[in-house]
Design an enzyme around this catalytic site. Structure first.
Site: not given
Ligand code: ATP
Ligand code: MG
Length: 440
Positions: A152-153, A178-179, A206, A208, A252-253
């Protein structure tokens, strides 16, 4: 199936990198008449209509699939695959299927595996990418998790695109939630700003089930099957002792699809608590009183709670109004499972009629299993269409399934608008019927 509000056709327009002038190397070209998809083929957003009424204007997603002419010369192309966010059953299958599609189907020169999420796209922070090979990927689909690692990050998209250009990568596949797709959109925008020839094509992930315009994707059914097994164990525990309560916390956040689906599949749950429905504990109509009535009548009960449920209640109780966040900016949730365990035990002890409560929190167990047969098939479909899209120079999109067809979903049409379980619709009604719980 449609999420609301209905998007405009403009919002569903897919970006492309440039002309498609290269004949596809696919075997289908040699005689598979009608196998290719024309760019103007759409899958209608809303297929339901009322007889005798004027049809709605046709709005639809671009249909995915192989194009007769493609944008990239496969023998001169380099693809990269990155997995981000939390684990989900089937991640390894997607990696493997993307690799096979590139190497075996199109003949892409090289496929890189990016290590540990977006971190691996920043040379100052991450490990070097690996070149994927047949032997590296041959048996990964039997394992949960991801061969590539995840993290993450955020990363600066300018650094990411510098890195992709320095490596000669012209196709980036982003597998994640989504991230991840928000991150992919930022990368695609930076690519566009530079006028670079790099396709960014995602595969949504996903557990969720909360990504907008993503009705379903891989991993969800495997997680439901595993969650169902856990609920059945909790039920066995509950029926084996007087006043037995099985309490199960599921993932399920913000969306209760997993808890609701596992409840329906199991048929043994008496109370399902999801983020979309307010949680009331006290009073004649609250969970504790209802649970008491259920125990008096049947001597056992199973309660399923999604991890994001009841957060308002916990925050109000702690007087903590500033949510804490993880490295990716996701809110860190307070543990509703432990809180419910404490409150249920306390309540029945206080009224002099204690319960025997068994608490099970299988969240990581549920998401780290390998994909079941259904999800394995899903990963193949998503990966196949992601490679078709990328080779045709389509970008800034993820692959979705809509009305049973594979489609291109522009990242801008999905990002920042999470899907929620509607408590006014069928799935929640089914939960209420099967559990026998009433609406709060
Ligand atoms: P999960 O559903 O398991 O949380 P996710 O893809 O939503 O999966 P996140 O850790 O939230 O997991 O995001 C994945 C990566 O995308 C991370 O490295 C995060 O920093 C990056 N990310 C999230 N939002 C943005 C954004 N708006 N711009 C750039 N990078 C992003
Ligand atoms: Mg997410």
């Amino acid at each position: 199936m449609p999420d609301s509000p209905t998007p405009t056709q403009q919002e569903l327009a897919v970006s492309t990198l440039g002309p498609c002038e290269i004949p596809t190397p696919l075997a289908e070209a040699k005689g598979g008449h009608g196998r290719f998809i024309e760019d103007d083929t759409r899958v209608m957003y809303d297929v339901v209509f009322h007889e005798g009424h004027d049809p709605k204007p046709a709005i639809g997603f671009e249909r995915a699939g192989p194009r007769e002419k493609i944008h990239f010369q496969p023998a001169k192309s380099k693809a990269a695959i990155v997995t981000c966010g939390g684990l989900c059953p089937g991640l390894n299958n997607v990696v493997r299927n993307l690799f096979y599609m590139h190497r075996r189907h199109y003949g892409t020169a090289e496929v890189l595996g990016i290590r540990n999420g977006y971190q691996g796209l920043n040379p100052a922070e991450g490990q070097e990418p690996i070149t994927l090979t047949d032997s590296l990927v041959s048996s990964i689909h039997h394992q949960g998790g991801t061969l590539l690692g995840t993290s993450r990050g955020p990363q600066d998209p300018r650094v990411t695109v510098d890195f992709l250009q320095s490596q000669g990568v012209n196709i980036l596949h982003t597998i994640g939630g989504d991230g991840t797709q928000r991150g992919a959109h930022a990368i695609a925008q930076e690519v566009a700003r530079r006028g670079a020839d790099i396709a960014v094509v995602g595969v949504p992930k996903t557990i969720d089930n909360d990504i907008r315009h993503c009705y379903q994707t891989f991993g969800f059914m495997s997680a439901v099957a595993e969650a169902e097994r856990v609920i059945d164990r909790a039920h066995v525990e509950a029926i084996s002792v007087p006043r037995g309560v099985g309490l199960v916390k599921l993932m399920g956040r913000h969306a209760g699809f997993l808890a609701a689906s596992a409840t329906i599949a199991s048929g043994e749950v008496n109370f399902t608590i999801i983020p979309e429905a307010p949680l009331v504990l006290d009073g004649q109509d609250g969970l504790l009183a209802r649970l008491g009535r259920r125990l008096d009548a049947s001597d056992h009960a199973v309660v399923v709670v999604a991890e994001g449920a009841g957060q308002e209640l916990l925050r109000a109780e702690k007087g903590d109004h500033a949510p804490r966040v993880d490295a990716s900016g996701n809110e860190l949730l307070s543990d509703i499972g432990l809180y419910l365990r404490k409150r249920i035990k306390q309540h029945f002890a206080d009224i002099g009629n204690p319960v025997e409560l068994k608490y099970i929190d299988p969240s990581y167990y549920v998401r780290s299993v390998h994909a079941n047969a259904y999800d394995s098939l899903m990963t193949e479909k998503f990966a196949r269409h992601a490679v078709h899209a990328a080779m045709a120079g389509k970008t800034d999109l993820f692959i979705g399934i809509w009305q049973g067809h594979m489609v291109h979903v522009p990242l801008s049409a999905s990002c920042g608008q999470e899907r929620r379980l509607s408590t006014g619709r069928d799935m929640w009604s089914a939960v209420l019927t099967i559990t026998g719980q009433e609406r709060w």
